[in-house]
Design a protein around this motif. Sequence first.
Motif, PDB file in Angstrom:
ATOM      1  N   UNK A  73      30.047  50.175  41.816  1.00 55.20           N
ATOM      2  CA  UNK A  73      31.196  49.721  42.613  1.00 55.20           C
ATOM      3  C   UNK A  73      30.906  48.318  43.125  1.00 55.20           C
ATOM      4  N   UNK A  74      31.819  47.395  42.861  1.00 52.38           N
ATOM      5  CA  UNK A  74      31.641  45.999  43.253  1.00 52.38           C
ATOM      6  C   UNK A  74      32.797  45.594  44.152  1.00 52.38           C
ATOM      7  N   UNK A  75      32.487  45.242  45.413  1.00 51.60           N
ATOM      8  CA  UNK A  75      33.522  44.837  46.368  1.00 51.60           C
ATOM      9  C   UNK A  75      33.145  43.514  47.010  1.00 51.60           C
ATOM     10  N   UNK A  76      34.129  42.910  47.664  1.00 49.69           N
ATOM     11  CA  UNK A  76      33.933  41.574  48.197  1.00 49.69           C
ATOM     12  C   UNK A  76      33.203  41.507  49.517  1.00 49.69           C
ATOM     13  N   UNK A  77      33.460  42.467  50.418  1.00 46.47           N
ATOM     14  CA  UNK A  77      32.862  42.379  51.752  1.00 46.47           C
ATOM     15  C   UNK A  77      32.777  43.765  52.360  1.00 46.47           C
ATOM     16  N   UNK A 105      27.769  44.295  47.083  1.00 51.78           N
ATOM     17  CA  UNK A 105      28.636  43.400  47.860  1.00 51.78           C
ATOM     18  C   UNK A 105      28.505  41.982  47.302  1.00 51.78           C
ATOM     19  N   UNK A 106      29.635  41.304  47.085  1.00 54.94           N
ATOM     20  CA  UNK A 106      29.596  39.971  46.471  1.00 54.94           C
ATOM     21  C   UNK A 106      29.950  38.840  47.423  1.00 54.94           C
ATOM     22  N   UNK A 107      30.359  39.164  48.658  1.00 54.97           N
ATOM     23  CA  UNK A 107      30.810  38.129  49.591  1.00 54.97           C
ATOM     24  C   UNK A 107      31.949  37.308  48.989  1.00 54.97           C
ATOM     25  N   UNK A 108      32.784  37.977  48.186  1.00 50.59           N
ATOM     26  CA  UNK A 108      33.962  37.351  47.553  1.00 50.59           C
ATOM     27  C   UNK A 108      33.588  36.128  46.718  1.00 50.59           C
ATOM     28  N   UNK A 114      29.768  38.235  38.889  1.00 47.59           N
ATOM     29  CA  UNK A 114      29.295  38.215  37.496  1.00 47.59           C
ATOM     30  C   UNK A 114      27.890  38.794  37.419  1.00 47.59           C
ATOM     31  N   UNK A 115      27.029  38.379  38.342  1.00 51.91           N
ATOM     32  CA  UNK A 115      25.653  38.874  38.365  1.00 51.91           C
ATOM     33  C   UNK A 115      25.610  40.361  38.681  1.00 51.91           C
ATOM     34  N   UNK A 116      26.458  40.800  39.612  1.00 47.33           N
ATOM     35  CA  UNK A 116      26.489  42.215  39.987  1.00 47.33           C
ATOM     36  C   UNK A 116      26.894  43.088  38.807  1.00 47.33           C
ATOM     37  N   UNK A 117      27.913  42.659  38.078  1.00 42.98           N
ATOM     38  CA  UNK A 117      28.359  43.419  36.908  1.00 42.98           C
ATOM     39  C   UNK A 117      27.240  43.496  35.868  1.00 42.98           C
ATOM     40  N   UNK A 118      26.552  42.393  35.647  1.00 40.54           N
ATOM     41  CA  UNK A 118      25.457  42.385  34.674  1.00 40.54           C
ATOM     42  C   UNK A 118      24.350  43.347  35.091  1.00 40.54           C
TER      43      UNK A 118
END
Length: 368
Positions: A73-77, A105-108, A114-118
């Motif tokens: 699961x990848x979310x912005x904040x 968490x990607x901090x939007x 991209x890195x998280x998905x990889x």
Amino acid sequence: MNGDGARRRDVTVADVAKAAQVSKAQAARALGNYGAVSEDVRERVLAAAEALSYRPNELARSMNTGKSHTIGVVVGDIENPHFGLATRGITDTAKKAGYNVILVNTDEDRAAEVDAVRVLLDKRVDGLIVAPASSVDTEHLQEVHRSGRPLVFIDRTAGDLQVDTMAVDMARISREATQYLLEAGHRRIAFISTLRTDAHYSTGITLESSQIADRIEGMRQAFLEAGLSFPEDLVKLNAGDADSIRSITREVLRGPDQATAVVASDGLIALSVVEAIQELGLSIPADVSFLMYDDFAWTRLTTPPLTVIAQPVYNMGVAAAKALIRQMEGLPPAAPAQFTATLVRRGSVGPRRIEEDPQQEELAATLS
């Protein structure tokens, strides 16, 4: 070096097989719950595994079976209660179906996404649920889709990528909320968002987030339908932290042509906006009306209670997990989920005070 601090060697399938006095292949089948194995052997293997505190090597198992029983699961904040609630819906549903969740968490930030998905794909997650940081630059998500890996979006779209998406019609509810403010006499309505952009907002500008673009478009439509000019100068983006949010709030509420109503795009922004209003010595709604996205318990405890746009965020998380699990298990897709946001009218929106400004009074009379 031996001692209490030394790391214990992990218990292996071979250790369990030896303790149960069966072959390694029999132990593996019993532990993995596959293949033919007698009930006597199964019981002995499971008893030995429990006695030895055996824990399966999930990476090895995923390499053998092609399944990790894990969802990425990848979310912005994650600090934003909106995503916290959506993630709770995802994890509750995944757990019931026997899946674990890895949250990033990607901090939007698109590069972080991209890195998280990889990283998640490298960890062999069975599928991904993503709230895209960008609805414009989506090549990494297109690659995931083309690969056939199960993928679901939550909260936002990713351009024209045809993927199951759990989100509400933001333009519709934004238009309704703006009409409510216009009916109360407000013409200078500010909108504050953390969305990052290199340019000041103007009609037609490309915005990275489909959610924010739709909210602003809904506001613009409401003004257009009322025959009014949309106040582009009051669309304030790049509200990065609490200090900048308070600074932006002070900016829009000061001066001769200040905002008379403020819309906060999420709960975190709302807290800082309300704080700035209080610091200015202004009263809600007597001096400035206030409206925010998402309905949390604290919004009903303020004085006055806050008018909100309530979204079924938990249910969106549940639906996202269910849709992904159907993909991962090779089931046909269910009927598209429909989610509706609701304008909850409380006490933070009031009539625009115009008696101090003859020009505003004349304008209001003309528009009424």
